[in-house]
Design a protein around this motif. Sequence first.
Motif, mmCIF file in Angstrom:
data_model
loop_
_atom_site.group_PDB
_atom_site.id
_atom_site.type_symbol
_atom_site.label_atom_id
_atom_site.label_comp_id
_atom_site.label_asym_id
_atom_site.label_seq_id
_atom_site.Cartn_x
_atom_site.Cartn_y
_atom_site.Cartn_z
ATOM 1 N N MET A 78 0.934 -1.325 0.020
ATOM 2 C CA MET A 78 -0.069 -0.026 -0.173
ATOM 3 C C MET A 78 0.855 1.206 -0.027
ATOM 4 O O MET A 78 1.832 1.203 0.462
ATOM 5 C CB MET A 78 -0.783 0.089 1.194
ATOM 6 C CG MET A 78 -2.281 -0.976 1.289
ATOM 7 S SD MET A 78 -3.208 -1.116 2.447
ATOM 8 C CE MET A 78 -3.818 0.557 2.439
ATOM 9 N N PRO A 79 0.455 2.368 -0.845
ATOM 10 C CA PRO A 79 -0.929 2.463 -1.448
ATOM 11 C C PRO A 79 -0.738 1.657 -3.072
ATOM 12 O O PRO A 79 0.451 1.773 -3.340
ATOM 13 C CB PRO A 79 -1.074 3.807 -1.450
ATOM 14 C CG PRO A 79 0.095 4.487 -1.535
ATOM 15 C CD PRO A 79 1.235 3.570 -0.660
ATOM 16 N N ARG A 80 -1.680 1.320 -3.629
ATOM 17 C CA ARG A 80 -1.891 1.093 -4.775
ATOM 18 C C ARG A 80 -1.404 2.430 -5.684
ATOM 19 O O ARG A 80 -2.076 3.256 -5.527
ATOM 20 C CB ARG A 80 -2.811 0.445 -5.174
ATOM 21 C CG ARG A 80 -3.387 -0.808 -4.565
ATOM 22 C CD ARG A 80 -4.779 -1.193 -4.895
ATOM 23 N NE ARG A 80 -5.318 -1.323 -6.366
ATOM 24 C CZ ARG A 80 -6.392 -1.514 -6.869
ATOM 25 N NH1 ARG A 80 -7.103 -1.770 -5.975
ATOM 26 N NH2 ARG A 80 -6.663 -1.677 -7.978
ATOM 27 N N PRO A 81 -0.493 2.234 -6.797
ATOM 28 C CA PRO A 81 -0.003 3.544 -7.504
ATOM 29 C C PRO A 81 -1.210 4.163 -8.270
ATOM 30 O O PRO A 81 -1.464 5.326 -8.289
ATOM 31 C CB PRO A 81 0.827 2.564 -8.686
ATOM 32 C CG PRO A 81 1.327 1.649 -7.977
ATOM 33 C CD PRO A 81 0.323 0.892 -7.238
ATOM 34 N N GLU A 82 -2.451 3.296 -8.463
ATOM 35 C CA GLU A 82 -3.415 3.888 -9.322
ATOM 36 C C GLU A 82 -4.322 4.623 -8.243
ATOM 37 O O GLU A 82 -5.399 5.434 -8.631
ATOM 38 C CB GLU A 82 -4.274 2.918 -10.188
ATOM 39 C CG GLU A 82 -4.763 1.689 -9.152
ATOM 40 C CD GLU A 82 -3.697 0.553 -9.050
ATOM 41 O OE1 GLU A 82 -4.098 -0.522 -8.909
ATOM 42 O OE2 GLU A 82 -2.468 0.619 -9.430
ATOM 43 N N ALA A 92 -6.935 10.280 -5.504
ATOM 44 C CA ALA A 92 -6.881 10.954 -4.089
ATOM 45 C C ALA A 92 -6.655 12.563 -4.555
ATOM 46 O O ALA A 92 -7.188 13.463 -4.012
ATOM 47 C CB ALA A 92 -6.057 10.402 -3.215
ATOM 48 N N GLU A 93 -5.502 12.327 -5.364
ATOM 49 C CA GLU A 93 -5.112 14.248 -5.605
ATOM 50 C C GLU A 93 -6.009 14.706 -6.421
ATOM 51 O O GLU A 93 -6.332 16.026 -6.245
ATOM 52 C CB GLU A 93 -3.797 13.791 -6.588
ATOM 53 C CG GLU A 93 -2.509 13.366 -5.908
ATOM 54 C CD GLU A 93 -1.323 13.078 -6.731
ATOM 55 O OE1 GLU A 93 -1.542 13.080 -7.902
ATOM 56 O OE2 GLU A 93 -0.084 13.132 -6.092
ATOM 57 N N ALA A 94 -6.880 13.821 -7.100
ATOM 58 C CA ALA A 94 -7.931 14.785 -7.976
ATOM 59 C C ALA A 94 -9.200 15.256 -7.045
ATOM 60 O O ALA A 94 -9.614 16.383 -7.290
ATOM 61 C CB ALA A 94 -8.518 13.694 -9.006
ATOM 62 N N GLY A 109 1.064 4.640 3.291
ATOM 63 C CA GLY A 109 0.696 3.438 3.447
ATOM 64 C C GLY A 109 0.150 2.696 4.589
ATOM 65 O O GLY A 109 -0.493 3.464 5.399
ATOM 66 N N ALA A 110 0.402 1.339 4.795
ATOM 67 C CA ALA A 110 -0.373 0.594 5.839
ATOM 68 C C ALA A 110 0.062 1.161 7.103
ATOM 69 O O ALA A 110 1.550 1.409 7.398
ATOM 70 C CB ALA A 110 -0.403 -0.968 5.597
ATOM 71 N N TRP A 111 -0.462 1.030 8.149
ATOM 72 C CA TRP A 111 -0.301 1.423 9.694
ATOM 73 C C TRP A 111 0.775 0.151 10.118
ATOM 74 O O TRP A 111 0.303 -0.966 9.892
ATOM 75 C CB TRP A 111 -1.384 1.463 10.459
ATOM 76 C CG TRP A 111 -1.127 2.056 11.710
ATOM 77 C CD1 TRP A 111 -0.209 3.023 12.128
ATOM 78 C CD2 TRP A 111 -1.753 1.836 12.983
ATOM 79 N NE1 TRP A 111 -0.103 3.149 13.451
ATOM 80 C CE2 TRP A 111 -1.223 2.480 14.082
ATOM 81 C CE3 TRP A 111 -2.808 0.763 13.346
ATOM 82 C CZ2 TRP A 111 -1.661 2.629 15.391
ATOM 83 C CZ3 TRP A 111 -3.324 0.843 14.558
ATOM 84 C CH2 TRP A 111 -2.631 1.629 15.693
#
Length: 361
Positions: A119-123, A128-130, A190-192
């Motif tokens: 995590m995170p997945r690149p896609e 999220a930025e959008a 990423g993941a905790w």
Amino acid sequence: MFRKIFLPVLAVVGVVFAIYTVKAGNKPVPVSKPVAEPALAPFGSYVAGSGLIESSTENIAVGTHVAGVVTRVRAKVGDTVKAGDELFQIDDRDLKAELAVREAALLSAKAELEKLENMPRPEEIPLAEARVGEARATLENAKIVLARWQRVEDPRAVNPDEIRQAKLAVDVAAAKVKQFEADLALLKAGAWGPDKDIARAKVASAEAQVASAKTNLERLTVRAPVDGRLLQVKIRPGEFAAVGVLADPLVLLGRTDVMHIRVDVDENEASRVRQGARAVAYVRGNSSITTPLEFVRVEPFIIPKRSLTGDTTERVDTRVLQVIYAFAPKDLPVYVGQQMDVYIDAPPTGATATSPVATAH
């Protein structure tokens, strides 16, 4: 007249017959010849004992860790096996199914851990930025609307509620910007860490369960513990193999390239036995078959006699010292479990012999 003569004559005949019977009964009974000539001791002074042949590894009664029905038997009497060779197999269908379930659980745990670690997945980041960009644009638009209402100079031309709604729209848009920016930062982080630790623990637990299932499955295949020869096989496919000490071992195994003789020496003669003493063994019933012995050890513990010779004069309440000797069977026609007559070189009765236990130390 006849009666007077007959009775005395009959009495005399009876006396003669009685005398003959007594003399005939007193004749010594001729000693019967032995079935086999006993062996003669090769030493001037010796200790004699009854020896029982056993394998050099001692006779190993091979058992099973898990009770069950036997599905396959590889062992054959007389075969030579190596340590780790399969002897027989217990029905393993239930454990194979359990192993499949645990392996599937392990794959699931590994997939979950991999998901967290990647995590995170690149896609996911552009999306999220959008959202952040859209929230910022909404905030900017709300600010423009509020500024337009604030530039009106005539208070009578402006509805206070419109100004209040414009301010609230700015506040809502600003909160959305903060929310989406925080979501983006969380996504990029990423993941905790604790979630990853929990996932790793689940993987470790699943791996341990798979290893346990494999171990239990492996235990259903009974293998030879040492190199040796199969002396007995008392199990067949379809029979139930029980665990524990059995009267008839499932498989009896031992090394026979070198054999041992376990010699029982009467405790009254134990003090005459010396470490390293020479010894000779004779096949019981055939003294022409003999072999010299090599000293191995003395087991320094007196035990009740267990190996019986079958002699009618033999005492069964005797306690014995066990002395172990070795010999190479080569072409000797002897077998494990066979009894032999053993003579051990020893000092004369009354002489002081070295203590076996003290010498062993």
